[in-house]
Write a protein that holds these residues in place. Sequence first.
Motif, short mmCIF file in Angstrom:
data_model
loop_
_atom_site.label_atom_id
_atom_site.label_comp_id
_atom_site.label_asym_id
_atom_site.label_seq_id
_atom_site.Cartn_x
_atom_site.Cartn_y
_atom_site.Cartn_z
N SER A 197 7.95 -1.04 11.42
CA SER A 197 8.04 -0.56 12.49
C SER A 197 7.82 1.17 11.16
CB SER A 197 9.54 0.11 12.82
OG SER A 197 9.85 -0.86 13.67
N LEU A 198 8.85 0.71 9.80
CA LEU A 198 8.46 0.99 8.89
C LEU A 198 7.03 1.36 8.28
CD1 LEU A 198 10.83 -0.30 6.25
CD2 LEU A 198 11.18 1.29 7.92
N ARG A 199 6.43 -0.12 8.38
CA ARG A 199 4.85 0.21 8.68
C ARG A 199 4.20 1.10 9.03
NH1 ARG A 199 3.60 -5.02 8.78
NH2 ARG A 199 3.13 -4.34 10.84
N GLU A 200 4.15 1.24 10.29
CA GLU A 200 3.72 2.42 11.41
C GLU A 200 4.02 3.41 10.96
OE1 GLU A 200 4.93 0.69 15.02
OE2 GLU A 200 2.82 -1.22 14.92
N MET A 201 5.14 4.35 11.20
CA MET A 201 6.42 5.25 10.65
C MET A 201 5.04 6.05 9.19
SD MET A 201 9.97 4.29 11.18
CE MET A 201 10.55 6.29 10.46
N GLY A 202 4.60 4.58 8.44
CA GLY A 202 4.22 4.85 7.22
C GLY A 202 5.39 5.44 5.90
N PHE A 203 7.11 5.24 6.12
CA PHE A 203 7.63 5.42 5.72
C PHE A 203 7.70 3.87 4.56
CE2 PHE A 203 12.45 5.50 4.13
CZ PHE A 203 12.41 6.34 3.61
N PRO A 204 7.58 4.41 3.21
CA PRO A 204 7.67 3.03 2.59
C PRO A 204 8.92 2.78 1.55
CG PRO A 204 7.16 5.01 1.24
CD PRO A 204 7.34 5.56 2.64
N VAL A 205 9.51 1.71 1.89
CA VAL A 205 10.73 0.94 1.51
C VAL A 205 10.32 0.01 -0.06
CG1 VAL A 205 12.93 0.36 1.90
CG2 VAL A 205 11.20 1.59 3.58
N GLY A 241 0.90 -1.23 0.14
CA GLY A 241 -0.06 -0.04 -0.23
C GLY A 241 1.01 1.49 0.03
N GLY A 242 1.86 1.66 0.20
CA GLY A 242 2.48 2.94 -0.09
C GLY A 242 2.87 2.71 -1.00
N ASP A 265 2.67 -0.51 -5.29
CA ASP A 265 2.48 -1.59 -5.27
C ASP A 265 3.03 -2.55 -6.73
OD1 ASP A 265 1.74 -2.41 -2.27
OD2 ASP A 265 -0.34 -2.29 -3.50
N ASP A 266 2.86 -1.89 -8.03
CA ASP A 266 3.03 -2.35 -9.01
C ASP A 266 5.19 -2.44 -9.45
OD1 ASP A 266 0.62 -2.41 -9.73
OD2 ASP A 266 0.73 -1.56 -10.89
N GLY A 267 5.75 -1.40 -8.68
CA GLY A 267 6.74 -1.66 -8.70
C GLY A 267 7.53 -0.11 -9.16
N VAL A 268 8.89 -0.16 -9.39
CA VAL A 268 9.22 1.29 -8.88
C VAL A 268 9.92 1.87 -10.87
CG1 VAL A 268 11.51 2.60 -8.57
CG2 VAL A 268 10.44 0.44 -7.05
N VAL A 269 9.62 2.82 -11.00
CA VAL A 269 9.87 3.01 -12.09
C VAL A 269 10.63 4.68 -11.94
CG1 VAL A 269 9.38 4.14 -14.63
CG2 VAL A 269 7.68 2.29 -13.32
N VAL A 270 11.40 4.96 -12.91
CA VAL A 270 12.57 5.72 -12.95
C VAL A 270 12.10 6.60 -14.65
CG1 VAL A 270 14.87 6.77 -13.50
CG2 VAL A 270 13.76 4.83 -11.72
#
Length: 230
Positions: free
Chosen positions: A121-129, A48-49, A168-173
Amino acid sequence: MKTVVVRNIPRADADVVKRLGALGASTVHEAYGRSGLMRPYLRPAWAGGEAAGTAVTVLAQPGDNWMIHVAVEQCRPGDILVVGCTSDNTDGMFGDLLATSLKARGVMGLVIDAGCRDVKSLREMGFPVWSKAISAKGTVKAALGAVNVPVVCAGVNVVPGDAVIADDDGVVVVGRKDAAEVAAKGEKRRADEEGKRGQLAAGVLGLDMYNMRAALAKAGLVYVDKPDSD
């Protein structure tokens, strides 16, 4: 490898990056001529990030997060930290402490071609990785790398200041100089898709909407009313 930190980099326009982020990774990838998509092994640490920002890049040694700490100082609000490694690695090079530091500087997220940890913790912080692996394995701070140099991350060459779109679909540059054109193409594509979505919701078949029947017949597809008997 030159061990250097480049302090001042040109960045893609923030408003354009925001437009790209609203489109999502899949639409941006299509609008960019199906380019810029990182390899699918790179997955969100938590579902969901979403993040859209400008790349601050790190070239790190495997199992060593020293240069990630160095890179934090070079980050500005709206950036995404993109970490490539000099060789294959899955160690947990990033966790909630570094995320806290990045979040304090307005960083939108992290993309790392290695492992991360502290997922809860990352999820609770709302910091997406987005990472190659989840791993509790710790790392060291011993070897120099570089910050804000071109890096290869999950198969894509990333230049500092490029636009990075991740969900959620991936990372695009998207290259900094291409960002505005890709945003415009993506917005046109999204509008076209909205029209098609309405037709499909009304019961129109994709076979007819895309005029597939003639091409299918030409390719040799045959319809029969019942299976052939033995």
